[in-house]
Design an enzyme around this catalytic site. Sequence first.
Site, PDB file in Angstrom:
ATOM      1  N   HIS A   1       0.829  -1.210   0.000  1.00 45.89           N
ATOM      2  CA  HIS A   1       0.000   0.000   0.000  1.00 45.89           C
ATOM      3  C   HIS A   1       0.861   1.256   0.000  1.00 45.89           C
ATOM      4  O   HIS A   1       0.567   2.221  -0.686  1.00 45.89           O
ATOM      5  CB  HIS A   1      -0.950   0.001   1.201  1.00 45.89           C
ATOM      6  CG  HIS A   1      -2.233  -0.723   0.927  1.00 45.89           C
ATOM      7  ND1 HIS A   1      -2.319  -2.084   0.959  1.00 45.89           N
ATOM      8  CD2 HIS A   1      -3.459  -0.265   0.584  1.00 45.89           C
ATOM      9  CE1 HIS A   1      -3.564  -2.434   0.657  1.00 45.89           C
ATOM     10  NE2 HIS A   1      -4.274  -1.356   0.425  1.00 45.89           N
TER      11      HIS A   1
ATOM     12  N   LYS B   1      -9.812  -7.529   8.708  1.00 40.32           N
ATOM     13  CA  LYS B   1     -10.480  -7.757   9.994  1.00 40.32           C
ATOM     14  C   LYS B   1     -10.177  -6.574  10.891  1.00 40.32           C
ATOM     15  O   LYS B   1      -9.121  -5.946  10.764  1.00 40.32           O
ATOM     16  CB  LYS B   1     -10.035  -9.075  10.627  1.00 40.32           C
ATOM     17  CG  LYS B   1      -8.526  -9.182  10.765  1.00 40.32           C
ATOM     18  CD  LYS B   1      -8.094  -9.636  12.106  1.00 40.32           C
ATOM     19  CE  LYS B   1      -6.590  -9.840  12.173  1.00 40.32           C
ATOM     20  NZ  LYS B   1      -6.013  -9.498  13.453  1.00 40.32           N
TER      21      LYS B   1
END
Lengths: 184, 285
Positions: free
Chosen positions: A38, A103
């Site tokens: 990222h 999550k």
Amino acid sequence: MAEHRIETPVSDEDIAKLRSGDKIFITGYLYTGRDSAHKKLIELVKEGKQLPIDVKGQIIYYVGPTPARPGNPIGSAGPTTSYRMDSYAPTLHSLGLKGTIGKGSRNEEVKESLKKHKGVYLAAVGGAGALISKSIEEAEVIAYPELGPEAIRRIKVKDFPCIVINDMYGGDLYQEGKKKYQKD
Amino acid sequence: MKVISLAKVRDTIKDLVQKANFELQDDVVDVIKEMEKKEESPAGKEVIKQILENAKIAKCDKLGLCQDTGLAVFFVELGEDVELKKDDGLGSLRDAFFEGTRAGYEEGYLRKSVVEDPIRRKNTGDNTPAYIHWEVVPGDAFNVTFIAKGGGAENMSAIRMFAPAAGMEGVEDFVVETADKAGSNPCPPIIVGVGVGGNFEYSALLAKKALLRKPLGSHNSDSFYADMERRLLERINNLGIGPQGMGGRITALAVQVEAFPCHIASMPAAVNIQCHSHRVLSFSL
């Protein structure tokens, strides 16, 4: 709690059907990426350069799998904690990314971004990486192989199970679920 | 004098790190099954079902229970009467631990999750260094406990230096607050290791040691702390976070507290959060 089957790439109409708490099964291709990948993607965006993947209509799965045993496409492949990608997600949403799978909770900026760009945040069961690997049929490293487990992979999934945490309407399963079961 | 071969240590560790990552131990499975009965939320029940199913697949296929196969953390009790045999080219006990870790993570297709520098972040490629806590003990014991400690739960841990006036309530509120703040992030249902006392670094070590207590869910032999464990488990499970944070009765599987003498001015407390994939395994030579 409704159940949906969706195929990637996904459209705004697909996303509009999803509500927090719904169970969904994804079939098609997902991209994997976590912290280091990222960081690199967002640096490219800032420099105005082209990304190694076109995120439009796509879903990114936050995962760093274990190495594949011979004959298997991938090793254990459960979700990693998503908040570490919070600072990157809105930029990718603005480029057309429709969903992320991980999550744990997202910050307000990500939730606002989901509303603004018609996106969704999904959770897979953390710590169920062996089970989840059974829904992954193929995996191919397509960018940043030097990152090892953090490389960007394109994975082919069949009936990949997720739960909708944040929908495009501001719904948040983590908040709603907690409120329902907490005792004073 | 007991003689221990470093090659034997290395080979045992190579097998141990794999077994711990593939096989959820019975005491953990038992607590999860017990908690499954108490869970009321449909999402929570589904999560627990998947966790148990995952354990079966991981064992059968020799796959990591979790893709985060952890930092390799060892607690070693080395008897001062033990003689170490430097065989098979191994120059030190530390080398035997590193070599065993390296070989086990490679052979078992386990993830390499260590970066060589915290800022510059290049992966070391072999999951070393291992994190080893040495304790020299009287006699000729050689006891090793391994925990594969994932990053997601570790990141939710906390330490606080209390004034002694904060008392039991202060510590308990801090533990509950830490679990609440962690929320869905550390893969609940969690296990909560608490270290009270010692000093700054010692309390953190105690908190991790508390996680190692076997069988999971057993209580401190001091009834004062056993009661604290029971109260904390109830309070954390009343938070409503539930399995994977989706809402439910079971947020924690166990709370385990260890205490130690401390300075007259201090009351350190540390909370080490562990995920449900509690991979702890021991051996003795």
